[in-house]
Scaffold this motif. Structure first.
Motif, PDB file in Angstrom:
ATOM      1  N   GLN A 141       0.843  -1.179   0.000  1.00 29.69           N
ATOM      2  CA  GLN A 141       0.000   0.000   0.000  1.00 29.69           C
ATOM      3  C   GLN A 141       0.885   1.238   0.000  1.00 29.69           C
ATOM      4  OE1 GLN A 141      -2.249  -0.461   3.697  1.00 29.69           O
ATOM      5  NE2 GLN A 141      -1.021   1.135   4.639  1.00 29.69           N
ATOM      6  N   LEU A 142       0.317   2.338  -0.464  1.00 28.03           N
ATOM      7  CA  LEU A 142       1.038   3.607  -0.483  1.00 28.03           C
ATOM      8  C   LEU A 142       0.829   4.325   0.847  1.00 28.03           C
ATOM      9  CD1 LEU A 142       0.359   4.978  -4.078  1.00 28.03           C
ATOM     10  CD2 LEU A 142       2.414   3.843  -3.214  1.00 28.03           C
ATOM     11  N   LEU A 143       1.875   4.896   1.367  1.00 26.48           N
ATOM     12  CA  LEU A 143       1.824   5.621   2.630  1.00 26.48           C
ATOM     13  C   LEU A 143       2.373   7.021   2.412  1.00 26.48           C
ATOM     14  CD1 LEU A 143       1.579   5.856   5.742  1.00 26.48           C
ATOM     15  CD2 LEU A 143       3.902   4.915   5.882  1.00 26.48           C
ATOM     16  N   SER A 144       1.558   8.019   2.730  1.00 28.52           N
ATOM     17  CA  SER A 144       1.976   9.415   2.621  1.00 28.52           C
ATOM     18  C   SER A 144       2.115   9.991   4.023  1.00 28.52           C
ATOM     19  CB  SER A 144       0.950  10.216   1.812  1.00 28.52           C
ATOM     20  OG  SER A 144       1.333  11.569   1.735  1.00 28.52           O
ATOM     21  N   VAL A 145       3.294  10.495   4.343  1.00 29.96           N
ATOM     22  CA  VAL A 145       3.592  11.006   5.684  1.00 29.96           C
ATOM     23  C   VAL A 145       4.014  12.468   5.579  1.00 29.96           C
ATOM     24  CG1 VAL A 145       5.006  10.758   7.754  1.00 29.96           C
ATOM     25  CG2 VAL A 145       4.325   8.725   6.446  1.00 29.96           C
ATOM     26  N   THR A 146       3.468  13.295   6.452  1.00 28.34           N
ATOM     27  CA  THR A 146       3.863  14.708   6.536  1.00 28.34           C
ATOM     28  C   THR A 146       4.529  14.949   7.885  1.00 28.34           C
ATOM     29  OG1 THR A 146       1.999  15.395   5.135  1.00 28.34           O
ATOM     30  CG2 THR A 146       3.066  17.098   6.459  1.00 28.34           C
ATOM     31  N   PHE A 147       5.789  15.362   7.850  1.00 29.64           N
ATOM     32  CA  PHE A 147       6.537  15.641   9.067  1.00 29.64           C
ATOM     33  C   PHE A 147       6.379  17.105   9.461  1.00 29.64           C
ATOM     34  CE2 PHE A 147       8.679  11.994   7.186  1.00 29.64           C
ATOM     35  CZ  PHE A 147       8.870  11.166   8.282  1.00 29.64           C
ATOM     36  N   ARG A 148       6.423  17.371  10.776  1.00 31.90           N
ATOM     37  CA  ARG A 148       6.267  18.738  11.249  1.00 31.90           C
ATOM     38  C   ARG A 148       7.435  19.626  10.830  1.00 31.90           C
ATOM     39  NH1 ARG A 148       2.117  18.954  14.908  1.00 31.90           N
ATOM     40  NH2 ARG A 148       1.464  16.953  15.786  1.00 31.90           N
ATOM     41  N   ASP A 149       8.652  19.070  10.910  1.00 31.02           N
ATOM     42  CA  ASP A 149       9.852  19.839  10.614  1.00 31.02           C
ATOM     43  C   ASP A 149      10.538  19.283   9.366  1.00 31.02           C
ATOM     44  OD1 ASP A 149       9.505  21.354  13.016  1.00 31.02           O
ATOM     45  OD2 ASP A 149      10.329  19.643  14.137  1.00 31.02           O
ATOM     46  N   PRO A 150      11.203  20.141   8.602  1.00 30.08           N
ATOM     47  CA  PRO A 150      11.899  19.687   7.383  1.00 30.08           C
ATOM     48  C   PRO A 150      13.262  19.065   7.683  1.00 30.08           C
ATOM     49  CG  PRO A 150      12.124  22.062   7.621  1.00 30.08           C
ATOM     50  CD  PRO A 150      11.242  21.612   8.761  1.00 30.08           C
ATOM     51  N   ASP A 151      13.246  18.029   8.526  1.00 33.48           N
ATOM     52  CA  ASP A 151      14.485  17.357   8.911  1.00 33.48           C
ATOM     53  C   ASP A 151      14.536  15.993   8.218  1.00 33.48           C
ATOM     54  OD1 ASP A 151      16.708  16.275  10.058  1.00 33.48           O
ATOM     55  OD2 ASP A 151      16.011  16.425  12.128  1.00 33.48           O
ATOM     56  N   PHE A 152      15.504  15.836   7.305  1.00 33.13           N
ATOM     57  CA  PHE A 152      15.574  14.606   6.523  1.00 33.13           C
ATOM     58  C   PHE A 152      15.977  13.395   7.364  1.00 33.13           C
ATOM     59  CE2 PHE A 152      15.532  17.731   3.215  1.00 33.13           C
ATOM     60  CZ  PHE A 152      14.882  17.115   2.158  1.00 33.13           C
ATOM     61  N   ASP A 153      16.594  13.629   8.501  1.00 27.55           N
ATOM     62  CA  ASP A 153      16.968  12.505   9.369  1.00 27.55           C
ATOM     63  C   ASP A 153      15.737  11.750   9.875  1.00 27.55           C
ATOM     64  OD1 ASP A 153      19.624  13.064   9.057  1.00 27.55           O
ATOM     65  OD2 ASP A 153      19.771  14.295  10.874  1.00 27.55           O
ATOM     66  N   GLN A 154      14.610  12.461   9.965  1.00 28.32           N
ATOM     67  CA  GLN A 154      13.378  11.825  10.443  1.00 28.32           C
ATOM     68  C   GLN A 154      12.924  10.713   9.506  1.00 28.32           C
ATOM     69  OE1 GLN A 154      10.692  15.174  12.448  1.00 28.32           O
ATOM     70  NE2 GLN A 154      11.439  15.806  10.421  1.00 28.32           N
ATOM     71  N   ILE A 155      13.200  10.889   8.239  1.00 28.54           N
ATOM     72  CA  ILE A 155      12.775   9.878   7.257  1.00 28.54           C
ATOM     73  C   ILE A 155      13.483   8.563   7.521  1.00 28.54           C
ATOM     74  CG2 ILE A 155      12.664   9.301   4.814  1.00 28.54           C
ATOM     75  CD1 ILE A 155      12.663  12.278   4.196  1.00 28.54           C
ATOM     76  N   GLN A 156      14.795   8.630   7.697  1.00 30.61           N
ATOM     77  CA  GLN A 156      15.559   7.415   7.946  1.00 30.61           C
ATOM     78  C   GLN A 156      15.174   6.772   9.268  1.00 30.61           C
ATOM     79  OE1 GLN A 156      17.806   6.025   5.662  1.00 30.61           O
ATOM     80  NE2 GLN A 156      17.515   4.312   7.084  1.00 30.61           N
ATOM     81  N   GLN A 157      14.919   7.595  10.270  1.00 34.09           N
ATOM     82  CA  GLN A 157      14.507   7.063  11.572  1.00 34.09           C
ATOM     83  C   GLN A 157      13.184   6.313  11.462  1.00 34.09           C
ATOM     84  OE1 GLN A 157      14.425  10.421  14.227  1.00 34.09           O
ATOM     85  NE2 GLN A 157      16.641  10.798  14.055  1.00 34.09           N
ATOM     86  N   LEU A 158      12.249   6.890  10.700  1.00 34.74           N
ATOM     87  CA  LEU A 158      10.957   6.227  10.520  1.00 34.74           C
ATOM     88  C   LEU A 158      11.124   4.928   9.748  1.00 34.74           C
ATOM     89  CD1 LEU A 158       7.876   6.218  10.755  1.00 34.74           C
ATOM     90  CD2 LEU A 158       7.780   7.558   8.634  1.00 34.74           C
ATOM     91  N   GLU A 159      11.946   4.933   8.716  1.00 32.99           N
ATOM     92  CA  GLU A 159      12.186   3.716   7.943  1.00 32.99           C
ATOM     93  C   GLU A 159      12.791   2.623   8.819  1.00 32.99           C
ATOM     94  OE1 GLU A 159      14.620   5.044   4.756  1.00 32.99           O
ATOM     95  OE2 GLU A 159      12.938   5.657   3.483  1.00 32.99           O
TER      96      GLU A 159
END
Length: 211
Positions: A141-159
């Motif tokens: 399934q497709l998952l669209s996530v909106t983060f509060r802050d524009p911090d790219f490290d959050q993406i890797q942490q979530l993954e």
């Protein structure tokens, strides 16, 4: 119309009630929006209209043809869509099938109507087991996530977090809007892990929204 024909039509209505009652019982047991009485009345109504189509003054096939259109409106009324899923499609299909069975009894094919009823019940009863088997397979399934802050490290942490929960993620798109970071993933995993994923995302404070 002689008594023999009327008797045949009454038998058709009784068979229609039996068929509709059997299917309606299954829907009522599963607490669906169209239950016991509703399915009986749909089946019986279709039978009556079919009989009128056969015997009415100046009758033709237009009445029977319009049954399909009318049943479509009823079926549409039991379908509900939310942000996560669409519900009621099976019940709408059951309404449509019950009307078809009612029409079958209306033209005098009682044995066929009973056979179709058994087949319909078989599908409804067996499908639950099949769905459980499918749930054990990998789903995407497709998952669209909106983060509060524009911090790219959050993406890797979530993954990393989701990978430890039995899910596989593929990053498809990254965008930035109104100082928010928006990422689209393709997520693969078993159904139970996908359900747990929603709970995990809802508890992470850095996520503004997801869908």
């Amino acid at each position: 119309m002689d008594f023999t024909v009327e008797l045949e039509d009454m038998v058709a209505m009784v068979v229609s009630i039996i068929c509709g009652g059997a299917i309606g019982f299954e829907r009522e047991y599963k607490n669906k929006s169209a239950g016991f009485r509703t399915i009986i009345l749909i089946s019986l109504g279709s039978t009556i209209f079919t009989i009128v189509s056969r015997h009415g003054v100046g009758a033709d096939d237009r009445i029977s043809a319009n049954i399909i259109t009318g049943i479509g409106f009823i079926g549409a009324g039991v379908i509900f869509k939310d942000k996560i899923s669409v519900r009621g499609l099976t019940t709408a299909a059951v309404i449509w099938t019950s009307a078809a069975i009612g029409m079958t009894t209306g033209i005098g094919y009682h044995a066929l109507a009973l056979c179709l009823t058994v087949i319909t019940l078989g599908v409804l009863l067996i499908v639950t087991r099949v769905e459980r088997m499918i749930a054990q397979l990998q789903k995407e399934q497709l998952l669209s996530v909106t983060f509060r802050d524009p911090d790219f490290d959050q993406i890797q942490q979530l993954e990393n977090t989701l990978n430890t929960k039995g899910l596989s993620l593929e990053r498809l798109e990254i965008a930035k809007e109104n100082n928010h970071l928006m990422v689209t993933f393709k997520v693969s995993g078993k159904k139970k892990y996908l359900i747990e994923m929603s709970e995990t995302l809802a508890t992470r404070p850095e996520i503004l929204s997801f869908s």
